[in-house]
Design a protein around this motif. Structure first.
Motif, PDB file in Angstrom:
ATOM      1  N   PRO A 169       1.144  -1.499   0.130  1.00  0.00           N
ATOM      2  CA  PRO A 169       0.280   0.171   0.167  1.00  0.00           C
ATOM      3  C   PRO A 169       0.790   1.315  -0.736  1.00  0.00           C
ATOM      4  O   PRO A 169       0.995   2.600  -1.003  1.00  0.00           O
ATOM      5  CB  PRO A 169      -0.890  -0.150   1.277  1.00  0.00           C
ATOM      6  N   GLU A 170       2.003   1.306   0.333  1.00  0.00           N
ATOM      7  CA  GLU A 170       2.394   2.817   1.111  1.00  0.00           C
ATOM      8  C   GLU A 170       3.526   2.914  -0.426  1.00  0.00           C
ATOM      9  O   GLU A 170       3.559   4.089  -0.591  1.00  0.00           O
ATOM     10  CB  GLU A 170       3.658   1.994   2.381  1.00  0.00           C
ATOM     11  N   TRP A 171       3.469   1.826  -1.769  1.00  0.00           N
ATOM     12  CA  TRP A 171       4.105   2.749  -2.500  1.00  0.00           C
ATOM     13  C   TRP A 171       2.904   4.113  -3.651  1.00  0.00           C
ATOM     14  O   TRP A 171       3.755   4.087  -4.138  1.00  0.00           O
ATOM     15  CB  TRP A 171       3.791   1.639  -3.803  1.00  0.00           C
ATOM     16  N   ALA A 172       1.505   3.466  -3.076  1.00  0.00           N
ATOM     17  CA  ALA A 172       0.787   4.334  -4.115  1.00  0.00           C
ATOM     18  C   ALA A 172       1.249   5.683  -3.896  1.00  0.00           C
ATOM     19  O   ALA A 172       1.100   6.374  -4.786  1.00  0.00           O
ATOM     20  CB  ALA A 172      -0.516   4.216  -3.570  1.00  0.00           C
ATOM     21  N   GLY A 173       1.249   6.584  -2.581  1.00  0.00           N
ATOM     22  CA  GLY A 173       1.762   6.645  -2.179  1.00  0.00           C
ATOM     23  C   GLY A 173       3.219   7.968  -2.958  1.00  0.00           C
ATOM     24  O   GLY A 173       3.189   8.966  -3.454  1.00  0.00           O
ATOM     25  N   ALA A 174       4.285   7.400  -3.001  1.00  0.00           N
ATOM     26  CA  ALA A 174       4.858   7.615  -3.323  1.00  0.00           C
ATOM     27  C   ALA A 174       5.428   7.505  -4.989  1.00  0.00           C
ATOM     28  O   ALA A 174       5.707   8.467  -5.978  1.00  0.00           O
ATOM     29  CB  ALA A 174       6.006   6.532  -3.148  1.00  0.00           C
ATOM     30  N   GLN A 175       5.007   7.005  -5.359  1.00  0.00           N
ATOM     31  CA  GLN A 175       4.339   6.995  -7.043  1.00  0.00           C
ATOM     32  C   GLN A 175       3.751   8.180  -7.321  1.00  0.00           C
ATOM     33  O   GLN A 175       4.106   8.438  -8.382  1.00  0.00           O
ATOM     34  CB  GLN A 175       3.633   5.752  -7.526  1.00  0.00           C
ATOM     35  N   GLN A 176       2.873   8.828  -6.887  1.00  0.00           N
ATOM     36  CA  GLN A 176       2.114  10.315  -6.932  1.00  0.00           C
ATOM     37  C   GLN A 176       2.777  11.003  -6.919  1.00  0.00           C
ATOM     38  O   GLN A 176       2.623  11.806  -7.755  1.00  0.00           O
ATOM     39  CB  GLN A 176       0.346   9.231  -5.912  1.00  0.00           C
ATOM     40  N   GLU A 177       3.336  10.874  -5.928  1.00  0.00           N
ATOM     41  CA  GLU A 177       4.381  12.015  -5.859  1.00  0.00           C
ATOM     42  C   GLU A 177       5.872  12.023  -6.926  1.00  0.00           C
ATOM     43  O   GLU A 177       5.847  13.093  -7.290  1.00  0.00           O
ATOM     44  CB  GLU A 177       5.118  12.089  -4.258  1.00  0.00           C
ATOM     45  N   PHE A 178       5.932  11.320  -7.508  1.00  0.00           N
ATOM     46  CA  PHE A 178       6.791  10.616  -8.611  1.00  0.00           C
ATOM     47  C   PHE A 178       6.391  11.201 -10.223  1.00  0.00           C
ATOM     48  O   PHE A 178       6.790  11.965 -10.821  1.00  0.00           O
ATOM     49  CB  PHE A 178       7.676   9.395  -8.423  1.00  0.00           C
ATOM     50  N   LEU A 179       5.595  10.997  -9.868  1.00  0.00           N
ATOM     51  CA  LEU A 179       4.164  11.663 -10.892  1.00  0.00           C
ATOM     52  C   LEU A 179       3.759  13.480 -11.153  1.00  0.00           C
ATOM     53  O   LEU A 179       4.295  13.416 -11.913  1.00  0.00           O
ATOM     54  CB  LEU A 179       3.319  10.370 -11.594  1.00  0.00           C
ATOM     55  N   ALA A 180       3.834  13.763  -9.848  1.00  0.00           N
ATOM     56  CA  ALA A 180       3.724  14.693  -9.767  1.00  0.00           C
ATOM     57  C   ALA A 180       4.881  15.600 -10.162  1.00  0.00           C
ATOM     58  O   ALA A 180       4.720  16.343 -10.802  1.00  0.00           O
ATOM     59  CB  ALA A 180       3.192  15.494  -8.209  1.00  0.00           C
ATOM     60  N   VAL A 181       6.527  14.987  -9.258  1.00  0.00           N
ATOM     61  CA  VAL A 181       7.385  15.937  -9.822  1.00  0.00           C
ATOM     62  C   VAL A 181       7.837  15.522 -11.061  1.00  0.00           C
ATOM     63  O   VAL A 181       8.260  17.377 -11.761  1.00  0.00           O
ATOM     64  CB  VAL A 181       8.287  15.079  -8.979  1.00  0.00           C
ATOM     65  N   ARG A 183       6.158  16.049 -13.543  1.00  0.00           N
ATOM     66  CA  ARG A 183       5.154  17.080 -14.623  1.00  0.00           C
ATOM     67  C   ARG A 183       5.996  17.944 -14.755  1.00  0.00           C
ATOM     68  O   ARG A 183       5.306  19.162 -15.508  1.00  0.00           O
ATOM     69  CB  ARG A 183       3.735  16.701 -14.342  1.00  0.00           C
ATOM     70  N   THR A 184       6.569  18.989 -13.678  1.00  0.00           N
ATOM     71  CA  THR A 184       6.587  20.042 -13.305  1.00  0.00           C
ATOM     72  C   THR A 184       8.163  19.620 -14.142  1.00  0.00           C
ATOM     73  O   THR A 184       8.458  21.068 -14.550  1.00  0.00           O
ATOM     74  CB  THR A 184       7.599  20.257 -11.787  1.00  0.00           C
ATOM     75  N   GLY A 185       8.621  18.547 -15.387  1.00  0.00           N
ATOM     76  CA  GLY A 185       9.831  19.291 -15.669  1.00  0.00           C
ATOM     77  C   GLY A 185      11.288  18.785 -15.505  1.00  0.00           C
ATOM     78  O   GLY A 185      11.923  19.492 -15.631  1.00  0.00           O
ATOM     79  N   ASP A 186      10.982  19.213 -13.697  1.00  0.00           N
ATOM     80  CA  ASP A 186      12.545  19.500 -13.322  1.00  0.00           C
ATOM     81  C   ASP A 186      12.829  17.596 -12.706  1.00  0.00           C
ATOM     82  O   ASP A 186      12.899  17.055 -12.417  1.00  0.00           O
ATOM     83  CB  ASP A 186      12.489  20.098 -11.379  1.00  0.00           C
ATOM     84  N   GLU A 187      14.081  18.416 -14.291  1.00  0.00           N
ATOM     85  CA  GLU A 187      14.875  16.520 -14.159  1.00  0.00           C
ATOM     86  C   GLU A 187      15.793  16.064 -13.204  1.00  0.00           C
ATOM     87  O   GLU A 187      15.297  15.281 -12.939  1.00  0.00           O
ATOM     88  CB  GLU A 187      15.942  17.147 -15.403  1.00  0.00           C
ATOM     89  N   ALA A 188      15.626  17.700 -12.343  1.00  0.00           N
ATOM     90  CA  ALA A 188      17.219  16.984 -10.503  1.00  0.00           C
ATOM     91  C   ALA A 188      15.790  16.058 -10.157  1.00  0.00           C
ATOM     92  O   ALA A 188      16.288  15.221  -9.564  1.00  0.00           O
ATOM     93  CB  ALA A 188      17.793  18.066 -10.514  1.00  0.00           C
ATOM     94  N   LEU A 189      14.663  17.125  -9.786  1.00  0.00           N
ATOM     95  CA  LEU A 189      13.893  16.634  -8.723  1.00  0.00           C
ATOM     96  C   LEU A 189      13.366  15.279  -9.176  1.00  0.00           C
ATOM     97  O   LEU A 189      12.824  14.645  -8.314  1.00  0.00           O
ATOM     98  CB  LEU A 189      13.004  17.425  -9.108  1.00  0.00           C
ATOM     99  N   THR A 190      12.816  15.116 -10.484  1.00  0.00           N
ATOM    100  CA  THR A 190      12.689  13.730 -10.769  1.00  0.00           C
ATOM    101  C   THR A 190      13.710  12.537 -10.946  1.00  0.00           C
ATOM    102  O   THR A 190      13.332  11.802 -10.599  1.00  0.00           O
ATOM    103  CB  THR A 190      11.671  13.932 -12.538  1.00  0.00           C
ATOM    104  N   SER A 191      14.995  13.083 -10.955  1.00  0.00           N
ATOM    105  CA  SER A 191      15.935  11.589 -10.958  1.00  0.00           C
ATOM    106  C   SER A 191      15.757  11.289  -9.068  1.00  0.00           C
ATOM    107  O   SER A 191      15.632   9.930  -9.825  1.00  0.00           O
ATOM    108  CB  SER A 191      17.352  12.453 -11.887  1.00  0.00           C
ATOM    109  N   ALA A 192      16.109  12.558  -7.994  1.00  0.00           N
ATOM    110  CA  ALA A 192      15.997  11.997  -7.281  1.00  0.00           C
ATOM    111  C   ALA A 192      14.858  11.351  -7.006  1.00  0.00           C
ATOM    112  O   ALA A 192      15.118  10.808  -6.101  1.00  0.00           O
ATOM    113  CB  ALA A 192      16.084  13.288  -6.029  1.00  0.00           C
ATOM    114  N   SER A 193      13.597  12.172  -7.478  1.00  0.00           N
ATOM    115  CA  SER A 193      12.213  11.256  -6.469  1.00  0.00           C
ATOM    116  C   SER A 193      12.366   9.592  -7.098  1.00  0.00           C
ATOM    117  O   SER A 193      12.168   8.899  -6.601  1.00  0.00           O
ATOM    118  CB  SER A 193      11.372  11.635  -7.412  1.00  0.00           C
ATOM    119  N   ARG A 194      12.739   9.593  -8.562  1.00  0.00           N
ATOM    120  CA  ARG A 194      13.245   8.142  -8.927  1.00  0.00           C
ATOM    121  C   ARG A 194      13.718   7.233  -8.608  1.00  0.00           C
ATOM    122  O   ARG A 194      13.396   5.533  -7.990  1.00  0.00           O
ATOM    123  CB  ARG A 194      13.524   7.842 -10.880  1.00  0.00           C
TER     124      ARG A 194
END
Length: 507
Positions: A169-181, A183-194
């Motif tokens: 269950p805890e994967w759901a929130g982490a994946q939604q946060e990754f998708l939101a980051v 969509r911002t187009g910030d590659e650095a934040l996207t890489s850190a979230s991944r």
């Protein structure tokens, strides 16, 4: 009156004539009996004379040589004739046996030879699973088991087969946060979230799928990292699993072990990396090749064997755990000096072979033995090619050696030689004393039943000793208790002093 005198004289004449005839008849009968029975001895001296030039010391039963007799005849113990012991039958450093007696008792000999031996050994073996090639899939994070594949111990699966599906269950929130980051187009934040998703235990394939589809996935599928035999399934539907929990145990079947019990005496044939040949009763006529991967460091105390393990390829999974096999090790050919196995007498402290010096004469030789190869035994030291050794009837040779003290003299000579290498010999150091009972006295030799001699590590035994001077035995009779002094001589040990012990004295 004259007539009476004539009658008296005639009667006297008749009496004298009768006495003369009787005496003559008795003399003739005695002479006839003596001629008919000249060989009937009544003493050892008479027996010695009847044998010609060779002097007989005594007669004995070869089966019980410690029992001695003063005249020939049939043994009271065995159904055989007594054998004479001659004075010249005691060779220095060896033992003598009458050739006729040796032939009667079946003494056989063999030649020491050099042979090119294919040093190989075939032993029973068993096919086992390769415990080095084991896979244990685990849960990367805590969750709930939604589904388990229909697996049971003993099933064979391929690599990538599904083991279980776990809801996290805890994967759901982490994946939604990754998708939101993202969509911002910030590659650095996207890489850190991944990277954060990967650290939470999500497989890279799942993260890439979420990134590609934009859909949240909270079910983790656990697959077999390698194919093989399912030995254990530790998960069931509805269970709660924690991070790092093992879900199954899978052993690969691409290779198997073939394990054999190798006798301790042949342990030298097994070396890691050596090629082995394996034949299985399940596939007659076919042989497989492998390599020794391990010689286990522990010996089985009950069977005195070592476990030898070889790796064998298993294409198609034809080799199954528990199959019986025959493993052949070695195979190299080398030249070795060999004798028949029965020629070697093992005493526990050393190995002895009786070498034939000439017909009826044998010498004990200490040897160092090596490997046992079928009915042959490798000799590393002590013999030369072409020598004749005794392979049967050693009981007779041993009994003669015991009577003549050959082995004891040989062992003493070896001990004296070893001590001489480290210290100079002195007459005082080589003189010994002991008590004994006289068994026989013959010329320049006396046979004694002596007590133990601790200095030479001799047990109490019966042994013949030469006399330093024949006068030493003057007045000594068999059965006397004596105190004797002896020392090492050129050809063994000799008596230098012999004194009768009075009755009632110490033995």
């Amino acid at each position: 009156m004259t007539s009476n005198k004539k009658l008296s004289l005639a009667a006297v004449a008749l009496v004298v004539l009768g006495v003369g005839i009787g005496h003559g008849a008795a003399q003739w009968r005695s002479a006839s009996l003596a001629t008919a029975r000249p060989e009937a001895p009544h003493s050892s001296a008479a027996a010695s004379v009847s044998t010609g030039e060779r002097r007989v010391l005594y007669w004995y039963d070869p089966m019980l040589p410690q029992q001695r007799f003063d005249k020939p005849g049939k043994s009271p113990f065995m159904d055989m004739q007594l054998v004479p012991k001659y004075a010249d039958d005691a060779p220095v450093g060896g033992v003598a046996v009458d050739p006729r007696v040796a032939q009667t008792l079946g003494v056989r000999t063999a030649t020491v030879t050099k042979q090119h031996l294919g040093i190989s050994l075939q032993v029973p073996a068993t096919v086992l699973l390769n415990e080095r090639d084991v896979a244990i899939p685990q849960a990367r994070t805590a969750g709930f088991v939604q589904r388990v594949a229909r697996l049971a111990p003993g099933d064979v699966i391929s690599a990538g087969a599904l083991i279980a599906e776990v809801l996290v269950p805890e994967w759901a929130g982490a994946q939604q946060e990754f998708l939101a980051v993202r969509r911002t187009g910030d590659e650095a934040l996207t890489s850190a979230s991944r990277q954060r998703l990967l650290l939470m235990g999500m497989p890279m394939e799942l993260v890439q799928r979420v990134e590609r589809t934009g859909q949240v996935e909270t079910v983790m599928a656990v697959h077999a990292p390698a194919g093989g035999l399912v030995q254990e399934v530790m998960v069931r539907q509805g269970m709660t699993v924690s991070a790092g929990m093992s879900l199954a145990r899978i052993t690969s079947l691409s290779t198997v072990w073939v394990e054999a019990a190798l006798p301790e005496a042949q342990a030298g044939l097994a070396r890691v990396g050596e090629q082995v040949e394996v034949a299985l009763s399940a596939y007659p006529g076919k042989s497989l090749r492998g390599k020794v991967s391990a010689v286990l460091p522990e010996t089985n105390a009950a069977t005195r064997t070592l476990r030898v393990r070889a790796d064998l390829a298993n294409p198609g999974g034809r080799l199954r755990a528990g199959m019986f096999a025959q493993m052949r090790l070695g195979g190299s050919s080398e030249e070795a000096l060999v004798v028949p196995t029965e020629a070697v007498i093992r005493t526990g402290q050393r190995a002895i072979v009786y070498v034939v010096d000439r017909p009826g004469r044998f010498s004990p030789v200490e040897v160092r033995v090596g490997r046992e190869l079928a009915d042959k035994l490798e000799v590393l030291q002590g013999l030369q090619p072409g020598q004749q050794v005794v392979v049967s009837g050693q009981f007779l040779i041993d009994s003669e050696a015991s009577m003549q003290g050959v082995l004891q003299r040989q062992a003493s000579s070896v001990a004296v030689a070893a001590s001489a290498a480290s210290a100079p010999w002195t007459p005082a150091a080589a003189v010994h004393e002991a008590n004994a009972t006289v068994v026989a006295v013959s010329g320049n030799e006396v046979t004694l039943n002596h007590e133990a001699v601790p200095a030479l590590k001799w047990p109490a035994m019966e042994m013949a000793f030469p006399l330093g001077q024949a006068e030493l035995a003057k007045g000594i009779q068999p059965g006397d208790k004596v105190r004797f002094t002896f020392r090492e001589a050129k050809d063994g040990f000799e008596i230098v002093a012999l004194q009768r012990v009075p009755k009632g004295g110490a033995r």
